[in-house]
Design a protein around this motif. Sequence first.
Motif, PDB file in Angstrom:
ATOM      1  N   GLU A 224       7.844   6.423  28.280  1.00  0.00           N
ATOM      2  CA  GLU A 224       6.904   7.232  29.055  1.00  0.00           C
ATOM      3  C   GLU A 224       5.484   6.965  28.593  1.00  0.00           C
TER       4      GLU A 224
ATOM      5  N   ARG B 288       1.809  11.493  31.534  1.00  0.00           N
ATOM      6  CA  ARG B 288       2.127  12.365  32.667  1.00  0.00           C
ATOM      7  C   ARG B 288       0.849  12.928  33.274  1.00  0.00           C
ATOM      8  N   THR B 289       0.991  13.384  34.487  1.00  0.00           N
ATOM      9  CA  THR B 289      -0.069  14.140  35.145  1.00  0.00           C
ATOM     10  C   THR B 289       0.553  14.948  36.271  1.00  0.00           C
ATOM     11  N   ASP B 290      -0.104  15.997  36.664  1.00  0.00           N
ATOM     12  CA  ASP B 290       0.310  16.789  37.820  1.00  0.00           C
ATOM     13  C   ASP B 290      -0.650  16.485  38.955  1.00  0.00           C
ATOM     14  N   LEU B 291      -0.101  16.218  40.121  1.00  0.00           N
ATOM     15  CA  LEU B 291      -0.911  15.930  41.303  1.00  0.00           C
ATOM     16  C   LEU B 291      -0.420  16.766  42.475  1.00  0.00           C
ATOM     17  N   HIS B 292      -1.338  17.104  43.369  1.00  0.00           N
ATOM     18  CA  HIS B 292      -0.936  17.695  44.640  1.00  0.00           C
ATOM     19  C   HIS B 292      -0.355  16.582  45.503  1.00  0.00           C
TER      20      HIS B 292
ATOM     21  N   ASP C 232      -2.777  14.308  47.105  1.00  0.00           N
ATOM     22  CA  ASP C 232      -3.361  13.285  46.240  1.00  0.00           C
ATOM     23  C   ASP C 232      -2.418  12.093  46.074  1.00  0.00           C
TER      24      ASP C 232
ATOM     25  N   ASP D  62      -2.133  12.030  30.694  1.00  0.00           N
ATOM     26  CA  ASP D  62      -2.428  12.983  29.624  1.00  0.00           C
ATOM     27  C   ASP D  62      -2.380  12.377  28.229  1.00  0.00           C
TER      28      ASP D  62
END
Length: 89
Positions: free
Chosen positions: A21, A24-28, A31, A44
């Motif tokens: 890995e 990580r990231t969070d996206l809508h 996006d 991150d």
Amino acid sequence: MTFQAPGFGLIQDIDVRLTVELGRTDLHLRDVLALGEESVVMLDRLVDEPLDVKVNGKLIARGEVVAEGNRFGLRILELVGPAQPALEA
């Protein structure tokens, strides 16, 4: 360094999924749908941080990317065991 335990020979030929890995990231969803060939997604993890090495989704080690010829590889820097609890994001 290899791991050998009594009776381990019975299961050593079972296929498992090893993943590395990068971050990580969070996206809508909007996006994600807007991503294109030149898009950059910020993760991150810092450049010099070790990567997480997982077997079937469980963290087992940390490592770094190495290059040999035109291929990428992974150098294991540390094994993560029960005595070293892993920090999950």
